[in-house]
Design an enzyme around this catalytic site. Structure first.
Site, PDB file in Angstrom:
ATOM      1  N   ARG A  19      -9.748  -2.369  -6.928  1.00 39.73           N
ATOM      2  CA  ARG A  19      -8.884  -2.732  -8.067  1.00 39.73           C
ATOM      3  C   ARG A  19      -8.801  -4.253  -8.079  1.00 39.73           C
ATOM      4  O   ARG A  19      -8.333  -4.874  -7.128  1.00 39.73           O
ATOM      5  CB  ARG A  19      -7.497  -2.122  -7.934  1.00 39.73           C
ATOM      6  CG  ARG A  19      -6.517  -2.705  -8.945  1.00 39.73           C
ATOM      7  CD  ARG A  19      -5.200  -1.976  -9.013  1.00 39.73           C
ATOM      8  NE  ARG A  19      -5.339  -0.723  -9.736  1.00 39.73           N
ATOM      9  CZ  ARG A  19      -4.309  -0.032 -10.252  1.00 39.73           C
ATOM     10  NH1 ARG A  19      -3.079  -0.491 -10.119  1.00 39.73           N
ATOM     11  NH2 ARG A  19      -4.502   1.102 -10.895  1.00 39.73           N
ATOM     12  N   HIS A  45     -10.172   1.000 -17.107  1.00 37.75           N
ATOM     13  CA  HIS A  45      -9.432   1.799 -16.121  1.00 37.75           C
ATOM     14  C   HIS A  45      -9.961   3.237 -16.195  1.00 37.75           C
ATOM     15  O   HIS A  45      -9.254   4.160 -16.618  1.00 37.75           O
ATOM     16  CB  HIS A  45      -7.937   1.739 -16.434  1.00 37.75           C
ATOM     17  CG  HIS A  45      -7.053   2.222 -15.322  1.00 37.75           C
ATOM     18  ND1 HIS A  45      -7.532   2.631 -14.101  1.00 37.75           N
ATOM     19  CD2 HIS A  45      -5.695   2.366 -15.258  1.00 37.75           C
ATOM     20  CE1 HIS A  45      -6.517   3.005 -13.331  1.00 37.75           C
ATOM     21  NE2 HIS A  45      -5.402   2.859 -14.004  1.00 37.75           N
ATOM     22  N   GLN A  90      -8.100   6.481 -14.759  1.00 37.42           N
ATOM     23  CA  GLN A  90      -6.950   6.947 -15.530  1.00 37.42           C
ATOM     24  C   GLN A  90      -7.403   7.864 -16.663  1.00 37.42           C
ATOM     25  O   GLN A  90      -6.727   8.836 -17.005  1.00 37.42           O
ATOM     26  CB  GLN A  90      -6.174   5.744 -16.090  1.00 37.42           C
ATOM     27  CG  GLN A  90      -4.921   6.135 -16.840  1.00 37.42           C
ATOM     28  CD  GLN A  90      -3.839   6.733 -15.952  1.00 37.42           C
ATOM     29  OE1 GLN A  90      -3.506   6.156 -14.931  1.00 37.42           O
ATOM     30  NE2 GLN A  90      -3.288   7.877 -16.332  1.00 37.42           N
ATOM     31  N   ASP A 129       0.482   1.646 -23.803  1.00 33.65           N
ATOM     32  CA  ASP A 129       0.508   1.041 -22.464  1.00 33.65           C
ATOM     33  C   ASP A 129       1.409  -0.193 -22.574  1.00 33.65           C
ATOM     34  O   ASP A 129       1.804  -0.584 -23.680  1.00 33.65           O
ATOM     35  CB  ASP A 129      -0.928   0.668 -22.058  1.00 33.65           C
ATOM     36  CG  ASP A 129      -1.051   0.211 -20.610  1.00 33.65           C
ATOM     37  OD1 ASP A 129      -0.080   0.375 -19.833  1.00 33.65           O
ATOM     38  OD2 ASP A 129      -2.123  -0.306 -20.241  1.00 33.65           O
ATOM     39  N   CYS A 144      -0.116   5.652 -19.114  1.00 29.18           N
ATOM     40  CA  CYS A 144      -0.665   5.666 -17.752  1.00 29.18           C
ATOM     41  C   CYS A 144       0.389   5.358 -16.694  1.00 29.18           C
ATOM     42  O   CYS A 144       0.201   5.677 -15.531  1.00 29.18           O
ATOM     43  CB  CYS A 144      -1.829   4.693 -17.644  1.00 29.18           C
ATOM     44  SG  CYS A 144      -1.383   2.970 -17.934  1.00 29.18           S
ATOM     45  N   ARG A 171      -3.905  12.371 -11.664  1.00 22.19           N
ATOM     46  CA  ARG A 171      -4.751  11.345 -11.020  1.00 22.19           C
ATOM     47  C   ARG A 171      -5.328  11.929  -9.728  1.00 22.19           C
ATOM     48  O   ARG A 171      -6.488  11.697  -9.390  1.00 22.19           O
ATOM     49  CB  ARG A 171      -3.921  10.089 -10.702  1.00 22.19           C
ATOM     50  CG  ARG A 171      -3.421   9.309 -11.927  1.00 22.19           C
ATOM     51  CD  ARG A 171      -4.564   8.686 -12.699  1.00 22.19           C
ATOM     52  NE  ARG A 171      -5.386   7.841 -11.872  1.00 22.19           N
ATOM     53  CZ  ARG A 171      -5.135   6.560 -11.578  1.00 22.19           C
ATOM     54  NH1 ARG A 171      -4.097   5.971 -12.110  1.00 22.19           N
ATOM     55  NH2 ARG A 171      -5.952   5.872 -10.804  1.00 22.19           N
TER      56      ARG A 171
HETATM   57  N1  NVA Z   1      -2.872  -2.150 -18.548  1.00 21.05           N
HETATM   58  C1  NVA Z   1      -2.151  -2.002 -17.309  1.00 21.05           C
HETATM   59  C2  NVA Z   1      -2.465  -0.696 -16.670  1.00 21.05           C
HETATM   60  C3  NVA Z   1      -1.698  -0.439 -15.386  1.00 21.05           C
HETATM   61  C4  NVA Z   1      -2.065   0.865 -14.732  1.00 21.05           C
HETATM   62  C5  NVA Z   1      -2.497  -3.159 -16.383  1.00 21.05           C
HETATM   63  O1  NVA Z   1      -3.660  -3.524 -16.306  1.00 21.05           O
HETATM   64  O2  NVA Z   1      -1.581  -3.703 -15.762  1.00 21.05           O
HETATM   65  N1   CP Z   2      -1.612   4.192 -13.827  1.00 13.09           N
HETATM   66  C1   CP Z   2      -1.907   3.523 -12.701  1.00 13.09           C
HETATM   67  O1   CP Z   2      -3.041   3.128 -12.453  1.00 13.09           O
HETATM   68  O2   CP Z   2      -0.856   3.352 -11.879  1.00 13.09           O
HETATM   69  P1   CP Z   2      -0.794   2.418 -10.594  1.00 13.09           P
HETATM   70  O3   CP Z   2      -0.889   0.989 -11.083  1.00 13.09           O
HETATM   71  O4   CP Z   2       0.530   2.721  -9.983  1.00 13.09           O
HETATM   72  O5   CP Z   2      -1.939   2.735  -9.682  1.00 13.09           O
END
Ligand code: NVA
Ligand code: CP
Length: 300
Positions: free
Chosen positions: A102, A129, A132, A217, A257, A285
Protein backbone atom coordinates in the site's frame (compact mmCIF):
# COMPACT_ATOMS: atom_id res chain seq x y z
CA UNK A 1 7.40 -19.22 -14.65
CA UNK A 2 6.57 -15.54 -14.15
CA UNK A 3 4.46 -14.94 -11.06
CA UNK A 4 0.89 -13.77 -11.48
CA UNK A 5 0.47 -10.25 -10.03
CA UNK A 6 -2.58 -8.23 -8.98
CA UNK A 7 -1.44 -4.64 -9.43
CA UNK A 8 -4.73 -3.62 -11.04
CA UNK A 9 -8.17 -5.13 -11.65
CA UNK A 10 -7.20 -5.25 -15.31
CA UNK A 11 -4.65 -7.94 -14.44
CA UNK A 12 -7.73 -10.18 -14.37
CA UNK A 13 -9.87 -11.25 -17.28
CA UNK A 14 -13.60 -10.94 -16.94
CA UNK A 15 -13.85 -14.73 -16.40
CA UNK A 16 -11.19 -14.63 -13.70
CA UNK A 17 -12.98 -11.79 -11.90
CA UNK A 18 -16.20 -13.86 -11.89
CA UNK A 19 -14.24 -16.91 -10.75
CA UNK A 20 -12.79 -15.03 -7.75
CA UNK A 21 -16.22 -13.67 -6.76
CA UNK A 22 -17.79 -17.15 -6.89
CA UNK A 23 -14.89 -18.73 -5.04
CA UNK A 24 -15.10 -16.03 -2.34
CA UNK A 25 -18.80 -16.86 -1.83
CA UNK A 26 -17.91 -20.56 -1.51
CA UNK A 27 -15.11 -19.87 0.97
CA UNK A 28 -17.37 -17.57 2.99
CA UNK A 29 -20.28 -20.00 3.20
CA UNK A 30 -18.33 -23.23 3.78
CA UNK A 31 -15.43 -22.40 6.02
CA UNK A 32 -13.36 -25.51 6.70
CA UNK A 33 -10.67 -24.93 9.33
CA UNK A 34 -8.79 -27.97 7.98
CA UNK A 35 -8.44 -26.38 4.55
CA UNK A 36 -4.98 -24.82 4.84
CA UNK A 37 -3.66 -24.36 1.31
CA UNK A 38 -1.06 -21.79 2.40
CA UNK A 39 0.43 -23.74 5.30
CA UNK A 40 3.99 -22.58 5.92
CA UNK A 41 3.71 -19.71 3.46
CA UNK A 42 4.28 -16.05 4.21
CA UNK A 43 2.73 -12.82 2.95
CA UNK A 44 4.81 -9.64 3.40
CA UNK A 45 2.59 -6.57 3.76
CA UNK A 46 4.28 -3.23 3.16
CA UNK A 47 2.14 -0.35 4.37
CA UNK A 48 3.32 3.17 3.55
CA UNK A 49 -0.15 4.45 4.50
CA UNK A 50 -2.59 3.67 7.30
CA UNK A 51 -5.02 0.77 7.17
CA UNK A 52 -7.53 -1.10 9.29
CA UNK A 53 -9.48 -3.32 6.88
CA UNK A 54 -6.75 -4.19 4.41
CA UNK A 55 -4.23 -5.19 7.04
CA UNK A 56 -6.61 -7.21 9.18
CA UNK A 57 -8.28 -8.96 6.26
CA UNK A 58 -4.97 -10.08 4.75
CA UNK A 59 -3.61 -11.19 8.14
CA UNK A 60 -6.77 -13.12 8.95
CA UNK A 61 -6.97 -14.61 5.47
CA UNK A 62 -3.41 -15.93 5.72
CA UNK A 63 -4.11 -17.31 9.21
CA UNK A 64 -7.30 -19.10 8.01
CA UNK A 65 -5.24 -20.68 5.24
CA UNK A 66 -2.52 -21.88 7.63
CA UNK A 67 0.04 -19.26 6.62
CA UNK A 68 1.42 -16.10 8.16
CA UNK A 69 1.57 -12.42 7.32
CA UNK A 70 4.26 -9.98 8.34
CA UNK A 71 3.65 -6.24 8.60
CA UNK A 72 6.38 -3.93 7.33
CA UNK A 73 6.31 -0.16 7.61
CA UNK A 74 8.79 2.17 5.92
CA UNK A 75 9.79 3.36 9.38
CA UNK A 76 11.23 -0.03 10.21
CA UNK A 77 12.68 -1.17 6.89
CA UNK A 78 15.50 0.02 4.64
CA UNK A 79 12.84 0.91 2.05
CA UNK A 80 12.06 3.90 4.24
CA UNK A 81 15.73 4.90 4.08
CA UNK A 82 15.81 4.83 0.31
CA UNK A 83 16.92 1.28 -0.58
CA UNK A 84 16.06 0.95 -4.29
CA UNK A 85 12.71 -0.66 -5.08
CA UNK A 86 14.32 -3.20 -7.41
CA UNK A 87 16.70 -4.41 -4.71
CA UNK A 88 13.96 -4.51 -2.08
CA UNK A 89 11.65 -6.46 -4.41
CA UNK A 90 14.36 -9.02 -5.21
CA UNK A 91 15.38 -9.48 -1.59
CA UNK A 92 11.90 -9.62 -0.04
CA UNK A 93 10.55 -11.91 -2.75
CA UNK A 94 13.46 -14.31 -2.26
CA UNK A 95 12.18 -15.01 1.26
CA UNK A 96 8.38 -14.75 1.15
CA UNK A 97 5.59 -16.20 -1.01
CA UNK A 98 3.60 -13.07 -1.77
CA UNK A 99 3.96 -9.30 -1.29
CA UNK A 100 1.18 -6.78 -0.67
CA UNK A 101 1.97 -3.09 -1.02
CA UNK A 102 0.00 0.00 0.00
CA UNK A 103 1.72 3.13 -1.21
CA UNK A 104 1.26 6.49 -2.98
CA UNK A 105 2.68 6.01 -6.43
CA UNK A 106 1.17 3.31 -8.60
CA UNK A 107 4.59 2.88 -10.27
CA UNK A 108 6.00 1.68 -6.96
CA UNK A 109 3.70 -1.33 -7.16
CA UNK A 110 4.37 -2.00 -10.84
CA UNK A 111 8.14 -1.65 -10.34
CA UNK A 112 7.97 -4.03 -7.41
CA UNK A 113 6.05 -6.51 -9.54
CA UNK A 114 8.63 -6.26 -12.32
CA UNK A 115 11.44 -7.29 -9.99
CA UNK A 116 9.61 -9.68 -7.67
CA UNK A 117 9.83 -13.45 -8.07
CA UNK A 118 6.49 -13.88 -6.21
CA UNK A 119 3.02 -12.38 -6.76
CA UNK A 120 2.62 -8.68 -5.88
CA UNK A 121 -0.77 -7.35 -4.75
CA UNK A 122 -1.83 -3.70 -4.90
CA UNK A 123 -3.27 -2.87 -1.47
CA UNK A 124 -4.10 0.69 -2.63
CA UNK A 125 -2.23 3.37 -4.54
CA UNK A 126 -3.19 6.94 -5.37
CA UNK A 127 -4.52 5.58 -8.67
CA UNK A 128 -6.30 2.33 -7.85
CA UNK A 129 -7.75 0.18 -5.06
CA UNK A 130 -8.47 -3.14 -6.80
CA UNK A 131 -8.81 -5.30 -3.64
CA UNK A 132 -11.71 -3.11 -2.51
CA UNK A 133 -13.47 -3.71 -5.82
CA UNK A 134 -13.24 -7.48 -5.35
CA UNK A 135 -15.13 -7.00 -2.07
CA UNK A 136 -17.62 -4.47 -3.46
CA UNK A 137 -18.51 -6.68 -6.40
CA UNK A 138 -18.71 -9.76 -4.18
CA UNK A 139 -21.16 -7.83 -1.99
CA UNK A 140 -23.29 -6.80 -4.97
CA UNK A 141 -23.40 -10.37 -6.36
CA UNK A 142 -24.33 -11.74 -2.92
CA UNK A 143 -27.12 -9.23 -2.38
CA UNK A 144 -28.51 -8.83 -5.89
CA UNK A 145 -26.92 -11.33 -8.31
CA UNK A 146 -25.01 -10.47 -11.47
CA UNK A 147 -24.17 -6.79 -11.98
CA UNK A 148 -24.03 -7.13 -15.78
CA UNK A 149 -26.26 -4.53 -17.42
CA UNK A 150 -26.88 -2.68 -14.14
CA UNK A 151 -26.14 0.97 -13.41
CA UNK A 152 -23.77 2.15 -10.72
CA UNK A 153 -23.64 5.82 -9.67
CA UNK A 154 -20.28 7.11 -8.46
CA UNK A 155 -20.73 10.44 -6.71
CA UNK A 156 -17.76 12.43 -5.42
CA UNK A 157 -14.05 12.32 -6.08
CA UNK A 158 -12.66 10.76 -9.27
CA UNK A 159 -10.06 9.05 -7.09
CA UNK A 160 -8.42 5.62 -6.73
CA UNK A 161 -11.77 3.99 -5.88
CA UNK A 162 -13.53 5.65 -8.81
CA UNK A 163 -10.77 4.54 -11.19
CA UNK A 164 -11.04 0.95 -9.99
CA UNK A 165 -14.84 1.18 -10.43
CA UNK A 166 -14.16 2.13 -14.05
CA UNK A 167 -12.13 -1.07 -14.43
CA UNK A 168 -14.89 -3.10 -12.78
CA UNK A 169 -17.44 -1.64 -15.21
CA UNK A 170 -15.25 -2.75 -18.12
CA UNK A 171 -14.75 -6.28 -16.79
CA UNK A 172 -18.24 -6.97 -15.42
CA UNK A 173 -20.15 -5.08 -18.08
CA UNK A 174 -22.13 -2.49 -16.12
CA UNK A 175 -22.65 1.20 -16.72
CA UNK A 176 -20.91 3.65 -14.42
CA UNK A 177 -22.57 7.06 -14.04
CA UNK A 178 -20.06 9.51 -12.62
CA UNK A 179 -20.76 12.91 -11.03
CA UNK A 180 -17.61 14.73 -9.85
CA UNK A 181 -16.97 18.44 -9.30
CA UNK A 182 -15.00 20.15 -12.07
CA UNK A 183 -11.31 19.40 -11.75
CA UNK A 184 -11.84 16.24 -9.71
CA UNK A 185 -12.68 13.83 -12.52
CA UNK A 186 -10.89 10.48 -12.95
CA UNK A 187 -7.80 10.49 -15.16
CA UNK A 188 -8.74 10.70 -18.89
CA UNK A 189 -6.79 7.52 -19.69
CA UNK A 190 -9.11 5.48 -17.46
CA UNK A 191 -12.18 7.12 -18.95
CA UNK A 192 -11.01 6.64 -22.53
CA UNK A 193 -10.29 2.94 -22.00
CA UNK A 194 -13.81 2.36 -20.67
CA UNK A 195 -15.61 3.77 -23.73
CA UNK A 196 -19.40 3.63 -23.39
CA UNK A 197 -19.26 1.92 -19.98
CA UNK A 198 -18.71 5.35 -18.35
CA UNK A 199 -21.05 8.36 -18.51
CA UNK A 200 -20.57 11.77 -16.90
CA UNK A 201 -23.27 13.91 -15.30
CA UNK A 202 -23.16 17.46 -14.01
CA UNK A 203 -25.57 16.76 -11.21
CA UNK A 204 -25.36 13.92 -8.66
CA UNK A 205 -29.15 13.59 -8.82
CA UNK A 206 -29.04 12.87 -12.55
CA UNK A 207 -26.19 10.40 -12.09
CA UNK A 208 -28.23 8.50 -9.50
CA UNK A 209 -31.33 8.26 -11.71
CA UNK A 210 -32.39 4.59 -11.84
CA UNK A 211 -29.09 3.43 -10.37
CA UNK A 212 -28.85 -0.04 -8.83
CA UNK A 213 -25.91 0.88 -6.62
CA UNK A 214 -24.78 4.27 -5.28
CA UNK A 215 -21.18 4.61 -4.15
CA UNK A 216 -19.01 7.36 -2.75
CA UNK A 217 -15.74 7.83 -0.90
CA UNK A 218 -14.09 10.49 1.26
CA UNK A 219 -13.58 13.93 -0.25
CA UNK A 220 -9.93 14.04 0.81
CA UNK A 221 -8.00 10.78 0.47
CA UNK A 222 -4.89 9.83 2.42
CA UNK A 223 -2.14 12.27 1.49
CA UNK A 224 -4.61 15.06 0.62
CA UNK A 225 -5.13 16.29 4.17
CA UNK A 226 -3.86 19.78 3.30
CA UNK A 227 -6.54 20.15 0.61
CA UNK A 228 -9.33 19.30 3.07
CA UNK A 229 -10.83 22.80 3.36
CA UNK A 230 -10.70 23.50 -0.36
CA UNK A 231 -12.23 20.10 -1.09
CA UNK A 232 -15.07 20.63 1.39
CA UNK A 233 -16.10 23.64 -0.68
CA UNK A 234 -15.71 21.91 -4.04
CA UNK A 235 -17.64 18.79 -2.95
CA UNK A 236 -20.41 20.34 -0.87
CA UNK A 237 -23.10 19.49 -3.46
CA UNK A 238 -21.77 15.97 -3.97
CA UNK A 239 -23.12 14.26 -0.89
CA UNK A 240 -25.09 11.02 -1.04
CA UNK A 241 -28.28 11.76 0.90
CA UNK A 242 -31.90 10.64 0.96
CA UNK A 243 -32.75 12.61 -2.20
CA UNK A 244 -29.99 10.85 -4.14
CA UNK A 245 -31.12 7.43 -2.90
CA UNK A 246 -34.69 8.33 -3.85
CA UNK A 247 -33.60 9.05 -7.43
CA UNK A 248 -32.04 5.58 -7.63
CA UNK A 249 -34.07 2.37 -7.91
CA UNK A 250 -36.08 1.46 -4.80
CA UNK A 251 -33.87 -1.55 -4.13
CA UNK A 252 -30.59 0.28 -4.83
CA UNK A 253 -27.70 -0.51 -2.50
CA UNK A 254 -25.33 2.00 -0.94
CA UNK A 255 -21.59 1.23 -0.61
CA UNK A 256 -18.56 3.03 0.80
CA UNK A 257 -15.11 1.47 1.15
CA UNK A 258 -14.71 3.08 4.62
CA UNK A 259 -13.51 4.88 6.61
CA UNK A 260 -16.41 7.32 6.07
CA UNK A 261 -17.10 10.84 7.27
CA UNK A 262 -20.73 10.99 8.38
CA UNK A 263 -22.33 14.26 7.33
CA UNK A 264 -19.75 14.96 4.60
CA UNK A 265 -19.76 12.65 1.56
CA UNK A 266 -22.77 10.74 2.96
CA UNK A 267 -25.49 11.48 5.49
CA UNK A 268 -25.90 9.42 8.66
CA UNK A 269 -29.36 8.49 7.40
CA UNK A 270 -27.95 6.80 4.28
CA UNK A 271 -24.74 5.36 5.73
CA UNK A 272 -26.57 3.73 8.62
CA UNK A 273 -29.82 3.21 6.72
CA UNK A 274 -31.50 0.07 5.32
CA UNK A 275 -29.96 0.31 1.84
CA UNK A 276 -26.42 0.53 3.16
CA UNK A 277 -24.32 -2.65 3.00
CA UNK A 278 -21.08 -1.10 4.28
CA UNK A 279 -20.37 -3.67 6.98
CA UNK A 280 -20.98 -6.67 4.72
CA UNK A 281 -18.73 -4.90 2.22
CA UNK A 282 -15.99 -4.48 4.84
CA UNK A 283 -16.23 -8.12 5.99
CA UNK A 284 -16.10 -9.24 2.38
CA UNK A 285 -12.57 -7.85 2.11
CA UNK A 286 -11.56 -11.00 4.01
CA UNK A 287 -13.43 -13.47 1.81
CA UNK A 288 -12.48 -11.79 -1.47
CA UNK A 289 -8.82 -11.65 -0.54
CA UNK A 290 -8.77 -15.29 0.51
CA UNK A 291 -10.08 -16.13 -2.95
CA UNK A 292 -7.45 -13.82 -4.47
CA UNK A 293 -4.59 -15.36 -2.46
CA UNK A 294 -5.70 -18.85 -3.45
CA UNK A 295 -5.98 -17.75 -7.08
CA UNK A 296 -2.50 -16.22 -7.13
CA UNK A 297 -0.67 -18.79 -5.03
CA UNK A 298 -2.39 -22.16 -5.40
CA UNK A 299 -3.28 -22.53 -9.06
CA UNK A 300 -1.46 -25.38 -10.79
N1 NVA B 1 -9.73 7.05 -1.40
C1 NVA B 1 -9.35 6.62 -0.08
C2 NVA B 1 -9.62 5.17 0.10
C3 NVA B 1 -9.30 4.65 1.49
C4 NVA B 1 -9.54 3.17 1.64
C5 NVA B 1 -7.88 6.93 0.15
O1 NVA B 1 -7.08 6.71 -0.75
O2 NVA B 1 -7.55 7.42 1.23
N1 CP C 1 -11.26 0.33 2.67
C1 CP C 1 -9.99 0.18 3.08
O1 CP C 1 -9.08 -0.08 2.30
O2 CP C 1 -9.82 0.34 4.41
P1 CP C 1 -8.44 0.46 5.19
O3 CP C 1 -7.81 1.77 4.76
O4 CP C 1 -8.83 0.46 6.62
O5 CP C 1 -7.55 -0.69 4.82
Amino acid sequence: MNPRHFTSLLDLSSEEFHFIINRAIELKNNRDPDYQPLKGRLLAMIFEKSSTRTRISFETGMAHFGGNATFLSPRDTQLGRGEPLQDSAKVISSMVDCIMLRTDKHETVTTFALHSSVPVINGLTDQEHPCQLLADMLTYFECRGDIKGKTVAWIGDGNNMCQSYIHAAMLLDFTLNIACPNGYEPHPEYVKAAGERVRFFNSPLEAAQNADLCVTDVWASMGQEEEKKQREIAFKDYQINAAIMKAAHNDALFMHCLPAHRGEEVTVEVLDGPQSVIFAEAENRLHAQKALLEFLLCRK
